[in-house]
Design an enzyme around this catalytic site. Structure first.
Site, PDB file in Angstrom:
ATOM      1  N   ASP A 177       0.828  -1.205   0.000  1.00 16.01           N
ATOM      2  CA  ASP A 177       0.000   0.000   0.000  1.00 16.01           C
ATOM      3  C   ASP A 177       0.862   1.254   0.000  1.00 16.01           C
ATOM      4  OD1 ASP A 177      -2.424   1.566   0.211  1.00 16.01           O
ATOM      5  OD2 ASP A 177      -1.796   1.972   2.258  1.00 16.01           O
ATOM      6  N   HIS A 204      -3.513  -1.864  -3.050  1.00 20.48           N
ATOM      7  CA  HIS A 204      -3.939  -0.550  -3.531  1.00 20.48           C
ATOM      8  C   HIS A 204      -4.209  -0.735  -5.021  1.00 20.48           C
ATOM      9  CE1 HIS A 204      -3.327   4.046  -3.533  1.00 20.48           C
ATOM     10  NE2 HIS A 204      -3.747   3.713  -4.748  1.00 20.48           N
ATOM     11  N   ASP A 330      -8.104   4.503   6.182  1.00 17.98           N
ATOM     12  CA  ASP A 330      -6.908   4.948   5.456  1.00 17.98           C
ATOM     13  C   ASP A 330      -6.377   6.238   6.091  1.00 17.98           C
ATOM     14  OD1 ASP A 330      -4.835   5.098   3.633  1.00 17.98           O
ATOM     15  OD2 ASP A 330      -6.071   5.779   1.962  1.00 17.98           O
TER      16      ASP A 330
END
Length: 448
Positions: A177, A204, A330
């Protein structure tokens, strides 16, 4: 350290040890004193009750009060929330956030367990870094840390990291990510190795060549502002590719911060095929759209970008019908100076782990209902990871949160525990604020 010639060998660490206390997601509890929380309600009930915890475990309900007693002030008790996607910036980026500020912020947001992302400096691709992060977090007394480790060395997407050793050190999942996995063969190999280890890989999902230098959702707003756009096809194309790799390998894949209607439909189709694909959606993609970028304020610059209102409505429908597995924030803190740059140069990311539950409860509580919302932020993340689902039953780990579902409070970034003391929702009135968070039987946060 095991020899480098055996990069995927299993470790026998832990064999022959004595009995351990109860654990959640592989983190062992420690001996705690007794604590009773009074004047609380179970979700869906108006009956005041009390709960007692001892040695990091729920002892029972409505027992004689012993040890420390805390008045829950009529709040609703739930298992502490679980965050599968947060950037805590340590090591190497502590001007943005560190373990102390990030885990304190998480506890203030009602979280008991946080999975941190590995795109730090250095990257978390070394078992020694994983162990050091866990050891430091355990001494802080806030939310529990479960570090994710990089899927590839240096997150360069070229060579797999030493996945077995990282798992043995305590890594919760593998992910690159912060970067997209452009090499499909490397991702395939990673999925196969992770599958053999019983681990999840999260991705991602953006095609970097389609995303290019996009800083905003490609569409009428990007065209009106003259800014390079990031098309919805970038996410959908990558999700489609990764689903086919899952079909070939049978390995578990978790799609992070899904943002578009088309990508969600692809996940829905994969689930109908019986593939082990899960996904998360973030509150900012549900509550904000690319229209906010008309302000040219980089506080709204995120990756993947804020999409359209139609996308946001489609994601909400996915929450309601079960296609979306869980919510994640996130949480991505930056310094104020960084976010005050122009849209082309400012970094991507919004930090709001302290606001996630109040934001979702205020905006969508009526549509989702309390039971569904709590599931999306407690049991559902555990199911994604294959961890025991948290409950309020006696004998289970004492990770708890007391929520004030009624009182409205103003979002005041100056009060944040996070170092990122600015917010797109500053000044809004929200309900559902955590008033007490208990982790492993210890008070990790208590609202003054």
């Amino acid at each position: 350290m095991p020899p480098p010639s055996l990069p995927f060998a299993s470790s026998a660490a832990g064999q022959g040890e004595g009995p351990k206390s109860q654990s959640f997601g592989g983190i062992e509890g420690t001996e705690m004193t007794q604590l009773t929380i009074t004047n609380i309600k179970r979700p869906g009930s108006d009956q005041p009750e009390s709960i007692t915890v001892e040695h990091g475990v729920i002892k029972g309900w409505n027992l004689p009060h012993e040890g420390e007693v805390i008045d829950g002030q009529g709040g609703t008790l739930a298992p502490a929330l679980t965050e599968l996607h947060a950037h805590l910036r340590e090591p190497g980026q502590t001007e943005k956030e560190d373990l102390a500020s990030g885990l304190a912020a998480a506890a203030a947001g009602g979280y008991g367990t946080v999975v941190s992302m590995p795109n730090t400096s250095p990257v978390v691709d070394d078992p020694a870094i994983v162990r050091a992060l866990i050891e430091k977090a355990e001494g802080l007394g806030f939310a529990r840390l479960k570090p994710a480790a990089a899927l590839t060395k240096g997150q360069k997407g070229e060579q797999l990291a030493e996945l077995a050793f990282l798992k043995d050190a305590g890594a919760a999942m593998f992910t690159d990510d912060g970067r997209t996995n452009e090499n499909a063969r490397v991702l395939r190999l990673g999925l196969e190795y992770a599958h053999s280890l019983g681990m999840v890989i999260s991705v991602h999902a953006e095609d970097a060549t389609l995303r290019a230098d996009g800083v905003i959702n490609e569409g009428p707003v990007s065209e009106a502002l003259g800014l390079p756009g990031n098309p919805a096809a970038a996410e959908a194309a990558r999700v489609a590719r990764d689903i086919e790799i899952v079909a070939q390998t049978g390995a578990r894949l978790h799609v992070q911060h899904l943002s578009t209607a088309r990508a969600l439909d692809l996940v829905r189709e994969a689930k109908k095929r019986g593939l082990p694909v899960t996904c998360e959606v973030c509150p900012h993609h549900l509550t904000l759209t690319d229209e906010a970028l008309r302000s040219f304020d980089a506080i709204y610059k995120v990756a993947p970008p804020l999409r359209t209102q139609a996308d946001a409505q489609h994601l909400l429908a996915g929450l309601l019908d079960g296609t979306v597995d869980c919510l994640a924030t996130d949480h991505a803190p930056h310094t104020r100076a960084e976010k005050e740059r122009d849209l082309l140069d400012a970094p991507f990311g919004i930090a709001y782990i302290e606001l996630a539950f109040p934001l979702m409860w205020t905006r969508f509580g009526e549509q989702l209902g309390l039971e569904k919302l709590l599931d999306l932020m407690t049991q559902a993340p555990a199911r994604v990871m294959g961890w025991p689902e948290p409950t309020l039953e006696a004998g289970t780990p004492a990770d708890l949160v007391v929520l004030d579902l009624q009182t409205q409070r103003t979002v005041n970034p100056a009060e944040f525990k996070s170092k990122a003391r600015f917010s797109p929702w500053a000044g809004e009135m929200l309900r559902g604020w955590p008033t007490l968070t208990v982790v492993n039987g210890r008070v990790a946060y208590r609202r003054e």
